[in-house]
Design a protein around this motif. Sequence first.
Motif, mmCIF file in Angstrom:
data_model
loop_
_atom_site.group_PDB
_atom_site.id
_atom_site.type_symbol
_atom_site.label_atom_id
_atom_site.label_comp_id
_atom_site.label_asym_id
_atom_site.label_seq_id
_atom_site.Cartn_x
_atom_site.Cartn_y
_atom_site.Cartn_z
ATOM 1 N N ARG A 1 -4.330 -0.914 -3.582
ATOM 2 C CA ARG A 1 -3.489 -1.235 -2.436
ATOM 3 C C ARG A 1 -2.177 -1.828 -2.933
ATOM 4 N N GLN A 2 -1.159 -1.824 -2.066
ATOM 5 C CA GLN A 2 0.125 -2.421 -2.391
ATOM 6 C C GLN A 2 0.377 -3.599 -1.461
ATOM 7 N N TRP A 3 1.189 -4.519 -1.944
ATOM 8 C CA TRP A 3 1.525 -5.712 -1.165
ATOM 9 C C TRP A 3 3.028 -5.760 -0.951
ATOM 10 N N LEU A 4 3.439 -6.053 0.283
ATOM 11 C CA LEU A 4 4.855 -6.231 0.584
ATOM 12 C C LEU A 4 5.013 -7.470 1.440
ATOM 13 N N GLY A 5 5.804 -8.425 0.957
ATOM 14 C CA GLY A 5 6.062 -9.651 1.698
ATOM 15 C C GLY A 5 7.418 -9.586 2.388
ATOM 16 N N ILE A 6 7.436 -9.840 3.701
ATOM 17 C CA ILE A 6 8.674 -9.805 4.482
ATOM 18 C C ILE A 6 8.900 -11.163 5.130
ATOM 19 N N GLY A 7 10.069 -11.725 4.914
ATOM 20 C CA GLY A 7 10.472 -12.950 5.599
ATOM 21 C C GLY A 7 11.437 -12.593 6.721
ATOM 22 N N PHE A 8 11.373 -13.317 7.822
ATOM 23 C CA PHE A 8 12.243 -12.965 8.942
ATOM 24 C C PHE A 8 12.589 -14.190 9.778
ATOM 25 N N GLY B 1 19.194 -6.556 -7.911
ATOM 26 C CA GLY B 1 18.716 -5.557 -8.861
ATOM 27 C C GLY B 1 17.285 -5.122 -8.659
ATOM 28 N N ASP B 2 16.647 -5.520 -7.577
ATOM 29 C CA ASP B 2 15.254 -5.140 -7.329
ATOM 30 C C ASP B 2 15.200 -3.659 -6.927
ATOM 31 N N ILE B 3 14.620 -2.834 -7.799
ATOM 32 C CA ILE B 3 14.507 -1.398 -7.530
ATOM 33 C C ILE B 3 13.034 -0.994 -7.422
ATOM 34 N N SER B 4 12.175 -1.958 -7.042
ATOM 35 C CA SER B 4 10.750 -1.652 -6.917
ATOM 36 C C SER B 4 10.536 -0.589 -5.836
ATOM 37 N N PRO B 5 9.521 0.250 -5.984
ATOM 38 C CA PRO B 5 9.292 1.353 -5.033
ATOM 39 C C PRO B 5 9.159 0.892 -3.582
ATOM 40 N N MET B 6 8.471 -0.234 -3.341
ATOM 41 C CA MET B 6 8.266 -0.679 -1.966
ATOM 42 C C MET B 6 9.576 -1.120 -1.324
ATOM 43 N N CYS C 1 11.506 0.600 1.925
ATOM 44 C CA CYS C 1 12.011 -0.104 3.103
ATOM 45 C C CYS C 1 13.472 0.238 3.363
ATOM 46 N N LEU C 2 14.274 0.284 2.318
ATOM 47 C CA LEU C 2 15.683 0.616 2.475
ATOM 48 C C LEU C 2 15.847 2.022 3.036
ATOM 49 N N ALA C 3 15.006 2.956 2.574
ATOM 50 C CA ALA C 3 15.080 4.335 3.072
ATOM 51 C C ALA C 3 14.682 4.403 4.549
ATOM 52 N N LEU C 4 13.647 3.654 4.931
ATOM 53 C CA LEU C 4 13.209 3.633 6.326
ATOM 54 C C LEU C 4 14.296 3.052 7.232
ATOM 55 N N LEU C 5 14.930 1.980 6.768
ATOM 56 C CA LEU C 5 16.007 1.359 7.553
ATOM 57 C C LEU C 5 17.202 2.292 7.690
ATOM 58 N N ALA C 6 17.517 3.021 6.606
ATOM 59 C CA ALA C 6 18.618 3.965 6.665
ATOM 60 C C ALA C 6 18.315 5.087 7.653
ATOM 61 N N ARG C 7 17.056 5.519 7.686
ATOM 62 C CA ARG C 7 16.674 6.564 8.631
ATOM 63 C C ARG C 7 16.754 6.063 10.063
#
Length: 290
Positions: free
Chosen positions: A89-96, A272-277, A281-287
């Motif tokens: 599994r992968q982990w993604l932490g989002i602060g908001f 400089g964070d180029i991690s896949p996750m 997220c950047l691609a989803l936001l751009a879409r």
Amino acid sequence: MELRHLRYFKVLAETLNFTRAAELLHIAQPPLSRQISQLEDELGTLLVARERPLRLTDAGRFFYEQTCTVLQQLQSINDNTRRIGQGQRQWLGIGFAPSTLYTVLPDLIRELRQDSDLELGLSEMTTLQQVQALKSGRIDIAFGRIRIDDPAIEQQVLCEDPLVAVLPKGHPLSASPLSLAQLAAEAFILYPANPRPSYADHVLALFAQHGMSIRVSQWANELQTAIGLVAVGVGITLVPASVQQQHRTDIEYVGLLDSSAVSPIILSRRQGDISPMVQRCLALLARQAG
């Protein structure tokens, strides 16, 4: 209180027999009795009535239900931690910041939650808290409204959210769009009070840029508190236009004449964070942006 106390009590509550519970736990009966007594001493109440047959007290029945919930949550944490560590599994932490839940963030969360292999962690944070959490690695991306000058943090403005005034229902100024000068004559409710800099400083700077100051009648810690205080007539406040999705009958939202009165939605991440996750997220936001 230690984890073993909860596990021991759960088995005893389900068997209602010290001998049988000790067998299932692979310990002797006297140590089990001592552990349960220690737990009761710490809680200051009896959990088990030592009768024949053994029974749970009312406090014991409540504690059993809560214990089951806690142990299930711990098991889920253990399982997911193991899967993440093993790459299953992968982990993604989002602060908001709370007000960003009215804009781009909900669509992103819905999209990410469709991935059964992703464990999503959501943390409500001010922008300053987001910066510290990003630096320490506790979160991966963050959504806020304040620009931060920090070489370790990269920020991207996703959109500009126009500001609207929040007035009590029936306020004389609620009939038409307002100028900043009209608002400056009113008592203001600002939020958050702490920590600073914050959205409050953004509002103060907006008036200062036009050579005006405002009279703050009340500070609030949360957007919801500020709106509630407006409703009872303590003052007025400014909120991002997206907050109008929250409908109330005791307030009115009124637009502003000044087009510069906006609040940005800002994405923050480690420089400089180029991690896949993060890239995902950047691609989803751009879409989403079209």
